[in-house]
Design an enzyme around this catalytic site. Structure first.
Site, mmCIF file in Angstrom:
data_model
loop_
_atom_site.group_PDB
_atom_site.id
_atom_site.type_symbol
_atom_site.label_atom_id
_atom_site.label_comp_id
_atom_site.label_asym_id
_atom_site.label_seq_id
_atom_site.Cartn_x
_atom_site.Cartn_y
_atom_site.Cartn_z
ATOM 1 N N HIS A 65 -18.922 -29.642 -14.830
ATOM 2 C CA HIS A 65 -17.802 -28.690 -14.916
ATOM 3 C C HIS A 65 -16.769 -28.972 -13.824
ATOM 4 C CE1 HIS A 65 -16.063 -24.671 -15.937
ATOM 5 N NE2 HIS A 65 -15.693 -24.710 -14.662
ATOM 6 N N HIS A 67 -12.255 -29.005 -13.156
ATOM 7 C CA HIS A 67 -10.866 -28.822 -13.640
ATOM 8 C C HIS A 67 -9.982 -29.832 -12.917
ATOM 9 C CE1 HIS A 67 -11.716 -24.599 -15.142
ATOM 10 N NE2 HIS A 67 -12.660 -24.700 -14.225
ATOM 11 N N GLU A 145 -9.448 -26.142 -23.495
ATOM 12 C CA GLU A 145 -9.658 -24.720 -23.212
ATOM 13 C C GLU A 145 -8.746 -23.831 -24.050
ATOM 14 O OE1 GLU A 145 -10.200 -22.691 -19.036
ATOM 15 O OE2 GLU A 145 -8.060 -22.830 -19.463
ATOM 16 N N SER A 149 -5.556 -13.181 -24.097
ATOM 17 C CA SER A 149 -6.189 -11.979 -24.643
ATOM 18 C C SER A 149 -5.220 -11.105 -25.438
ATOM 19 C CB SER A 149 -6.810 -11.164 -23.508
ATOM 20 O OG SER A 149 -5.810 -10.830 -22.571
ATOM 21 N N HIS A 183 -12.203 -19.865 -22.294
ATOM 22 C CA HIS A 183 -12.103 -19.634 -20.846
ATOM 23 C C HIS A 183 -13.117 -18.637 -20.322
ATOM 24 C CE1 HIS A 183 -10.483 -17.807 -17.095
ATOM 25 N NE2 HIS A 183 -10.599 -19.065 -16.747
ATOM 26 N N HIS A 210 -16.708 -20.000 -19.137
ATOM 27 C CA HIS A 210 -17.007 -19.318 -17.876
ATOM 28 C C HIS A 210 -17.625 -17.976 -18.237
ATOM 29 C CE1 HIS A 210 -13.538 -21.877 -16.479
ATOM 30 N NE2 HIS A 210 -14.303 -22.011 -15.424
ATOM 31 N N GLU A 213 -18.604 -14.468 -13.430
ATOM 32 C CA GLU A 213 -18.499 -15.185 -12.159
ATOM 33 C C GLU A 213 -18.371 -14.226 -10.971
ATOM 34 O OE1 GLU A 213 -14.809 -17.321 -12.399
ATOM 35 O OE2 GLU A 213 -15.140 -18.282 -10.464
ATOM 36 N N ASP A 313 -16.666 -27.610 -10.119
ATOM 37 C CA ASP A 313 -15.465 -26.863 -10.455
ATOM 38 C C ASP A 313 -14.283 -27.723 -9.994
ATOM 39 O OD1 ASP A 313 -14.632 -24.713 -11.914
ATOM 40 O OD2 ASP A 313 -15.180 -23.184 -10.460
#
Ligand code: MCF
Ligand code: FE
Length: 409
Positions: A65, A67, A145, A149, A183, A210, A213, A313
Site C-alpha cells: 500500500h 500513494h 481509486e 460521497s 477510498h 482504507h 484508520e 503508505d
C-alpha cells in the site's frame, strides 16, 4: 537458467524453511531450491554464482500500500491528528501533486528497489504516476481509486474513475496489473461502491479500501459525531455518514483478492467479518503513528489468524518508502511482542502476505513462484538460525542485488 547461492536462503514458505548454504535455480520462475551441495551435484554444467560470506537470499519485499502521487511531501502536511492531516491534504493537494512529476516518482521507485522492494500496490487517486510505474521494473498492482460521497457528483466521478481504469487496462502487462481502490467508508457514496465492485467482480480485479484508520472515523461512522462532522458540514454540507462500518464490509463479498488498509479502530466483529471475507489487512505502522498516534493490535490479528501485509503508505504519511525502514518501525511500535517472534511474522507479512494482498504468485521462494529475489549482506555472521529474521530487519538499509521475474536488475 541461472543459479545463485548464499550463506542463508529464507524461503517464507508454509514451513518457514531456512536453508543454510542454500542455492536457487531459476529462470522467470523458481525451478528448484535446496542446499548448495545438492544443487551443485544435480546441475553440474551450470555455473553457480555464489554471493559470498554472510549473504542472504530472500523473496523481494512487497509494499502492499503506497500513494506515489503524494511523493513530493516532506514538511508540508500536518501530523499528529487525522483531521489536521486531512485539512492539510485538502489545502496542499494541488501543489504536492504538481511537484510529483514522473521524474520525481521514478527516483522514488529506484530508491524503493535499492531498499528491497520488488512489488508495490500503488493507490492512484489521479492516474498521474502511471508512466513512472510502467517505466520501472518493479511489479505494480495499480489500484485506481474511487472517491466522493456527494450524490450529485456520482456520474462525473464514476466516468472519471472508468477513464482511469481503462487507461490502466490498456497498459496491462505481466508487471503492471490494473485494480480498484475504494477510498474509504466515509468518503465513497454507496452507489459508487456498488458500481465499482460490480466491475471488480466482472473483470476479476483486485480490490483494496482504507478502513477505520482514525478514532474520528470510528465516531463519525458509528455515531455521526466528532471531528469529521465539522469537516463534512463545511466541505460537503453533509451531516450523516454514508455507510456504517459493517454495511460497508458486507458489500465486499465474493471477491478473489481483497484488502483493507489500517483497520486500527476496527471492532472484534469487523475483524471477524474481514476474516470471513478472506481479506488481508494492509498494515502501515508508521502512517498510523504519524497521523493518529495509534497502532494496530497485532496480537489480536495473530490470535484470530487474520493475515496482514506491510505498506509504507505514501510520503504523505511517512518519511521513507523503504520497506526495511518500515519493518524496523514495526519492530519498535509493537513492543508487546517478542522481537524474535515478531521479526519472523513481519518478514512473512512483507513477502507472502503482500503477494496474497495483491493477488500475485510471489513472496515465497519455492518451485513455480515468480523469481523475484533480493540478496542481502549481513555485517557479520549469524550463529543461530532463529536470529536471522531479526538480523536482516535490523541491519539492512540497501540490498546487494535484485532479481525481478528472473532478470538481474
Ligand atoms: O492512507 C493514508 C491516510 N488515509 C487516507 N488516505 C490517504 C493516505 N495517504 C494518502 N491518502 C490519499 C487518498 O488516497 O489522500 C487523499 C485520497 O486520495 C485525500 S482523502 C480526502
Ligand atoms: Fe493510504
Amino acid at each position: 537458467m541461472k543459479i545463485l547461492s548464499a550463506s542463508w536462503v529464507i524461503t517464507c514458505d508454509a514451513n518457514s524453511t531456512i536453508i543454510k548454504d542454500g542455492a536457487i535455480v531459476y529462470d522467470k520462475t523458481i525451478i528448484e531450491i535446496a542446499s548448495k551441495e545438492i544443487i551443485q551435484e544435480k546441475y553440474k554444467n551450470i555455473e553457480i554464482e555464489d554471493l559470498g560470506e554472510n549473504s542472504v537470499l530472500m523473496p523481494g519485499l512487497i509494499n502492499s500500500h503506497v500513494h506515489l502521487e503524494f511523493s513530493s511531501n516532506n514538511t508540508t502536511l500536518k501530523y499528529g491528528n487525522f483531521m489536521l492531516w486531512l485539512n492539510s491534504v485538502i489545502k496542499n493537494r494541488e501543489t504536492l501533486i504538481e511537484k510529483a512529476n514522473t521524474n520525481l516518482i521514478s527516483k522514488k521507485l529506484a530508491k524503493m528497489k535499492k531498499t528491497g522492494t520488488t512489488t508495490i500496490g500503488a493507490i492512484s487517486s489521479y492516474g498521474l504516476e502511471i508512466e513512472a510505474c510502467l517505466n520501472s521494473s518493479i511489479n505494480t498492482v495499480f489500484f485506481n481509486e474511487v472517491i466522493g460521497s456527494k450524490a450529485e457528483m456520482i456520474d462525473n466521478l464514476f466516468a472519471d474513475f472508468k477513464a482511469r481504469l481503462n487507461t490502466s487496462k490498456k497498459n496491462k502487462n505481466k508487471n503492471f496489473i490494473p485494480a480498484i481502490a475504494i477510498h474509504s467508508p466515509y468518503s465513497v457514496h454507496p452507489i459508487l461502491i456498488r458500481e465499482t465492485l460490480k466491475i471488480a467482480k466482472e473483470e476479476n480485479l483486485s480490490v483494496s479500501a482504507h478502513f477505520l484508520e482514525s478514532p474520528e472515523e470510528f465516531e463519525w461512522l458509528h455515531k455521526d459525531e466528532g471531528g469529521f462532522l465539522e469537516f463534512f458540514k463545511n466541505f460537503l454540507g453533509q451531516e450523516k455518514a454514508v455507510t456504517k462500518p459493517m454495511e460497508f464490509l458486507e458489500q465486499f463479498k465474493n471477491l478473489n483478492t481483497l484488502s483493507f488498509t489500517h483497520c486500527v479502530e476496527a471492532s472484534e466483529n469487523d475483524l471477524e467479518k474481514i476474516k470471513e471475507l478472506g481479506a488481508i489487512i494492509n498494515h502501515c505502522p508508521t502512517s498510523n503513528r504519524f497521523l493518529n498516534n495509534n497502532k494496530l493490535d497485532l496480537s489480536k490479528l495473530i490470535n484470530k489468524e487474520i493475515p496482514f501485509s506491510i505498506g509504507t503508505d505514501g510520503l504523505s504519511s511517512n518519511n521513507s518508502l523503504s520497506m526495511f525502514d518500515e519493518l524496523r518501525n514495526a519492530l519498535m511500535v509493537h513492543e508487546n511482542i517478542n522481537i524474535i517472534e515478531l521479526s519472523k511474522i513481519l518478514i512473512k507479512a512483507a513477502t507472502k502476505n503482500g503477494s496474497d494482498s495483491l493477488g500475485l504468485n510471489k513472496g515465497v521462494l519455492e518451485k513455480d513462484k515468480d523469481a523475484d529475489i533480493i540478496c542481502i549482506k549481513l555485517p557479520d555472521m549469524v550463529e543461530d538460525e532463529e536470529d536471522l529474521y531479526m538480523s536482516v530487519i535490523l541491519h539492512t538499509k540497501f540490498v546487494e542485488k535484485t532479481i525481478i521475474g528472473g532478470l538481474d536488475d
